[in-house]
Design a protein around this motif. Structure first.
Motif, PDB file in Angstrom:
ATOM      1  N   VAL A   1       0.856  -1.182   0.000  1.00  0.00           N
ATOM      2  CA  VAL A   1       0.000   0.000   0.000  1.00  0.00           C
ATOM      3  C   VAL A   1       0.897   1.239   0.000  1.00  0.00           C
ATOM      4  O   VAL A   1       1.749   1.406   0.881  1.00  0.00           O
ATOM      5  CB  VAL A   1      -0.931   0.020   1.232  1.00  0.00           C
ATOM      6  N   LEU A   2       0.723   2.101  -0.995  1.00  0.00           N
ATOM      7  CA  LEU A   2       1.552   3.297  -1.103  1.00  0.00           C
ATOM      8  C   LEU A   2       1.126   4.333  -0.055  1.00  0.00           C
ATOM      9  O   LEU A   2      -0.007   4.319   0.429  1.00  0.00           O
ATOM     10  CB  LEU A   2       1.446   3.868  -2.516  1.00  0.00           C
ATOM     11  N   PRO A   3       2.042   5.222   0.318  1.00  0.00           N
ATOM     12  CA  PRO A   3       1.789   6.094   1.479  1.00  0.00           C
ATOM     13  C   PRO A   3       0.698   7.137   1.303  1.00  0.00           C
ATOM     14  O   PRO A   3       0.141   7.607   2.284  1.00  0.00           O
ATOM     15  CB  PRO A   3       3.151   6.757   1.725  1.00  0.00           C
ATOM     16  N   LYS A   4       0.382   7.520   0.059  1.00  0.00           N
ATOM     17  CA  LYS A   4      -0.644   8.535  -0.155  1.00  0.00           C
ATOM     18  C   LYS A   4      -1.821   7.950  -0.920  1.00  0.00           C
ATOM     19  O   LYS A   4      -1.646   7.134  -1.831  1.00  0.00           O
ATOM     20  CB  LYS A   4      -0.073   9.738  -0.917  1.00  0.00           C
ATOM     21  N   ALA A   5      -3.018   8.381  -0.529  1.00  0.00           N
ATOM     22  CA  ALA A   5      -4.233   7.966  -1.232  1.00  0.00           C
ATOM     23  C   ALA A   5      -4.451   8.855  -2.460  1.00  0.00           C
ATOM     24  O   ALA A   5      -3.948   9.978  -2.522  1.00  0.00           O
ATOM     25  CB  ALA A   5      -5.427   8.045  -0.292  1.00  0.00           C
ATOM     26  N   ILE A   6      -5.211   8.324  -3.418  1.00  0.00           N
ATOM     27  CA  ILE A   6      -5.430   9.002  -4.702  1.00  0.00           C
ATOM     28  C   ILE A   6      -6.877   9.490  -4.793  1.00  0.00           C
ATOM     29  O   ILE A   6      -7.802   8.679  -4.877  1.00  0.00           O
ATOM     30  CB  ILE A   6      -5.141   8.044  -5.878  1.00  0.00           C
ATOM     31  N   PRO A   7      -7.106  10.801  -4.758  1.00  0.00           N
ATOM     32  CA  PRO A   7      -8.477  11.320  -4.815  1.00  0.00           C
ATOM     33  C   PRO A   7      -9.273  10.741  -5.991  1.00  0.00           C
ATOM     34  O   PRO A   7      -8.774  10.657  -7.104  1.00  0.00           O
ATOM     35  CB  PRO A   7      -8.266  12.837  -4.986  1.00  0.00           C
ATOM     36  N   ASP A   8     -10.481  10.323  -5.697  1.00  0.00           N
ATOM     37  CA  ASP A   8     -11.448   9.801  -6.667  1.00  0.00           C
ATOM     38  C   ASP A   8     -11.213   8.361  -7.092  1.00  0.00           C
ATOM     39  O   ASP A   8     -12.055   7.770  -7.767  1.00  0.00           O
ATOM     40  CB  ASP A   8     -11.526  10.674  -7.920  1.00  0.00           C
ATOM     41  N   LYS A   9     -10.063   7.790  -6.746  1.00  0.00           N
ATOM     42  CA  LYS A   9      -9.762   6.437  -7.212  1.00  0.00           C
ATOM     43  C   LYS A   9     -10.809   5.424  -6.752  1.00  0.00           C
ATOM     44  O   LYS A   9     -11.245   4.573  -7.524  1.00  0.00           O
ATOM     45  CB  LYS A   9      -8.380   6.002  -6.718  1.00  0.00           C
ATOM     46  N   GLY A  10     -11.230   5.525  -5.490  1.00  0.00           N
ATOM     47  CA  GLY A  10     -12.159   4.543  -4.945  1.00  0.00           C
ATOM     48  C   GLY A  10     -13.482   4.514  -5.678  1.00  0.00           C
ATOM     49  O   GLY A  10     -13.964   3.444  -6.073  1.00  0.00           O
ATOM     50  N   ARG A  11     -14.082   5.686  -5.884  1.00  0.00           N
ATOM     51  CA  ARG A  11     -15.393   5.685  -6.541  1.00  0.00           C
ATOM     52  C   ARG A  11     -15.281   5.315  -8.016  1.00  0.00           C
ATOM     53  O   ARG A  11     -16.186   4.707  -8.586  1.00  0.00           O
ATOM     54  CB  ARG A  11     -16.101   7.017  -6.355  1.00  0.00           C
ATOM     55  N   VAL A  12     -14.159   5.667  -8.646  1.00  0.00           N
ATOM     56  CA  VAL A  12     -13.950   5.257 -10.035  1.00  0.00           C
ATOM     57  C   VAL A  12     -13.969   3.730 -10.136  1.00  0.00           C
ATOM     58  O   VAL A  12     -14.702   3.146 -10.945  1.00  0.00           O
ATOM     59  CB  VAL A  12     -12.621   5.812 -10.578  1.00  0.00           C
ATOM     60  N   LEU A  13     -13.176   3.064  -9.292  1.00  0.00           N
ATOM     61  CA  LEU A  13     -13.097   1.608  -9.371  1.00  0.00           C
ATOM     62  C   LEU A  13     -14.395   0.949  -8.944  1.00  0.00           C
ATOM     63  O   LEU A  13     -14.819  -0.052  -9.538  1.00  0.00           O
ATOM     64  CB  LEU A  13     -11.938   1.099  -8.510  1.00  0.00           C
ATOM     65  N   ASN A  14     -15.042   1.503  -7.917  1.00  0.00           N
ATOM     66  CA  ASN A  14     -16.286   0.902  -7.445  1.00  0.00           C
ATOM     67  C   ASN A  14     -17.368   0.961  -8.512  1.00  0.00           C
ATOM     68  O   ASN A  14     -18.142   0.013  -8.687  1.00  0.00           O
ATOM     69  CB  ASN A  14     -16.755   1.610  -6.170  1.00  0.00           C
ATOM     70  N   GLN A  15     -17.422   2.063  -9.248  1.00  0.00           N
ATOM     71  CA  GLN A  15     -18.448   2.189 -10.282  1.00  0.00           C
ATOM     72  C   GLN A  15     -18.126   1.353 -11.523  1.00  0.00           C
ATOM     73  O   GLN A  15     -19.025   0.803 -12.166  1.00  0.00           O
ATOM     74  CB  GLN A  15     -18.629   3.663 -10.651  1.00  0.00           C
ATOM     75  N   ILE A  16     -16.848   1.237 -11.869  1.00  0.00           N
ATOM     76  CA  ILE A  16     -16.472   0.342 -12.974  1.00  0.00           C
ATOM     77  C   ILE A  16     -16.789  -1.103 -12.597  1.00  0.00           C
ATOM     78  O   ILE A  16     -17.321  -1.875 -13.398  1.00  0.00           O
ATOM     79  CB  ILE A  16     -14.975   0.501 -13.334  1.00  0.00           C
ATOM     80  N   ALA A  17     -16.470  -1.469 -11.332  1.00  0.00           N
ATOM     81  CA  ALA A  17     -16.765  -2.822 -10.863  1.00  0.00           C
ATOM     82  C   ALA A  17     -18.267  -3.091 -10.897  1.00  0.00           C
ATOM     83  O   ALA A  17     -18.709  -4.159 -11.325  1.00  0.00           O
ATOM     84  CB  ALA A  17     -16.218  -3.024  -9.453  1.00  0.00           C
ATOM     85  N   ALA A  18     -19.064  -2.110 -10.442  1.00  0.00           N
ATOM     86  CA  ALA A  18     -20.525  -2.285 -10.436  1.00  0.00           C
ATOM     87  C   ALA A  18     -21.057  -2.507 -11.852  1.00  0.00           C
ATOM     88  O   ALA A  18     -21.916  -3.365 -12.084  1.00  0.00           O
ATOM     89  CB  ALA A  18     -21.189  -1.057  -9.807  1.00  0.00           C
ATOM     90  N   PHE A  19     -20.536  -1.754 -12.809  1.00  0.00           N
ATOM     91  CA  PHE A  19     -20.940  -1.890 -14.204  1.00  0.00           C
ATOM     92  C   PHE A  19     -20.645  -3.304 -14.718  1.00  0.00           C
ATOM     93  O   PHE A  19     -21.495  -3.949 -15.345  1.00  0.00           O
ATOM     94  CB  PHE A  19     -20.198  -0.852 -15.052  1.00  0.00           C
ATOM     95  N   ASN A  20     -19.437  -3.793 -14.431  1.00  0.00           N
ATOM     96  CA  ASN A  20     -19.039  -5.101 -14.955  1.00  0.00           C
ATOM     97  C   ASN A  20     -19.664  -6.260 -14.187  1.00  0.00           C
ATOM     98  O   ASN A  20     -19.942  -7.313 -14.776  1.00  0.00           O
ATOM     99  CB  ASN A  20     -17.515  -5.210 -14.943  1.00  0.00           C
ATOM    100  N   LEU A  21     -19.879  -6.095 -12.886  1.00  0.00           N
ATOM    101  CA  LEU A  21     -20.575  -7.143 -12.131  1.00  0.00           C
ATOM    102  C   LEU A  21     -22.004  -7.302 -12.634  1.00  0.00           C
ATOM    103  O   LEU A  21     -22.511  -8.421 -12.764  1.00  0.00           O
ATOM    104  CB  LEU A  21     -20.557  -6.808 -10.637  1.00  0.00           C
TER     105      LEU A  21
END
Length: 326
Positions: free
Chosen positions: A61-81
């Motif tokens: 886990v890298l030391p800094k979080a990336i703004p917006d990354k979580g919702r981007v991945l969650n919504q892409i995952a929701a689309f594909n699921l």
């Protein structure tokens, strides 16, 4: 190289906060688990998975979080699921918030099913080092980086809660009793079906699904696809247009994945090995990665991700879980 480096230094930090972690205490909560990038809250047979903005590479886990990354991945995952649920059953019950998925709790299989249709990333690094077997699967001689394999291959890894996942063969999985023979055959069947539909979905977006990984679990005796699917964090994509020409010319393929983060780390002397230091993640680097994730969303979903109000994000996430679980 110059293009990638210039991309990583030319963006300004976006005016938003990153969700590094959550620490909610819910009525009726029966457990909590913090993974590399997700915080999971358990409520008996149900669970709420919060996609944070943490980012990992080389299983660190890298030391800094990336703004917006979580919702981007969650919504892409929701689309594909949603797009694959008629092919393989999955764990999802609802997606009440851009960062939250609600589903039923599964007993997770201790392997990740990695499937590869092309020689890239880890498989290419292993092949380049002289290996001609990956997880017990033989590879033909004479391949170049990014070549299409004769057929998709499954190269499982152990699923480590801490530290590095490790390559493992089907034979060793069965010999060690990690997964029973019958269950493993179901996982293999589901994996190849998912890769086939993932390939079709990618082609609709003018992309090639190079490799990806799937995780599975059991709930009330039935096997389900769990976690995310076909996201840039769990998958590698090439741009379809120009692929053949770039292969003929010996050029690097244009990728749509988290590989650009790994390459930045490699160029700065980090591959997750003991004694190596993670390079400094400046505000410009963080902002550039954030912008790249939003570009990935646009390419994969076909529309721009909407801006959201970050002033009440924790309250919004907490409220969405309370309303969905109760």
């Amino acid at each position: 190289m110059a293009n990638r480096q210039s991309f990583l230094i030319c963006h300004k930090l976006p005016p938003m906060q990153a969700i590094k972690e959550t620490n909610f205490k819910f009525k009726g909560q029966t457990g909590f688990y913090r993974g590399k990038v997700r915080d999971v809250y358990y409520f008996g047979e149900k669970m709420a998975m919060v996609a944070t903005d943490r980012i990992s590479a080389f299983d660190v886990v890298l030391p800094k979080a990336i703004p917006d990354k979580g919702r981007v991945l969650n919504q892409i995952a929701a689309f594909n699921l949603n797009a694959t649920k008629d092919i393989v059953p999955n764990w999802v019950m609802a997606t009440p918030d851009p960062n939250v998925t609600i589903g039923f709790k599964c007993e997770t299989f201790a392997v990740e099913m990695v499937v590869r249709g092309y020689l890239a990333g880890h498989s290419w690094r292993e092949y380049k080092s002289g290996k001609r077997k990956l997880c017990g699967v033989p590879l033909p001689e004479g391949l170049k980086e990014s070549d299409k394999l004769p057929h998709p291959i499954i190269t499982p890894t152990t699923k480590a809660s801490v530290g590095h996942d490790e390559d493992i063969s089907k034979e060793e999985i069965l010999a060690r009793g990690i997964v029973s023979k019958g269950d493993y055959e179901t996982l293999e069947n589901y994996t190849l079906k998912l890769y086939a539909i993932g390939t079709e979905l990618a082609a609709q977006r003018n992309l090639i699904l190079v490799d990806t990984k799937y995780e599975f679990g059991r709930h009330q005796g039935k096997i389900y696809l769990i976690d995310e699917v076909h996201t840039p964090d769990s998958s590698r994509y090439f741009y379809k247009e120009g692929y053949e020409q770039r292969q003929r010319d010996g050029e690097q393929q244009k990728q749509l994945s988290k590989e650009f983060v790994r390459q930045w780390l490699i160029e700065n002397g980090f591959q997750g090995k003991e004694g190596q230091q993670i390079p400094e993640m400046t505000d410009k680097i963080v902002a550039a990665i954030s912008e790249r994730y939003k570009e990935l969303y646009h390419q994969m979903i076909g529309k721009q991700i909407k801006d959201i109000n970050y002033s009440n994000i924790m309250e919004r996430i907490e409220s969405s879980i309370v309303n969905s679980i109760n």
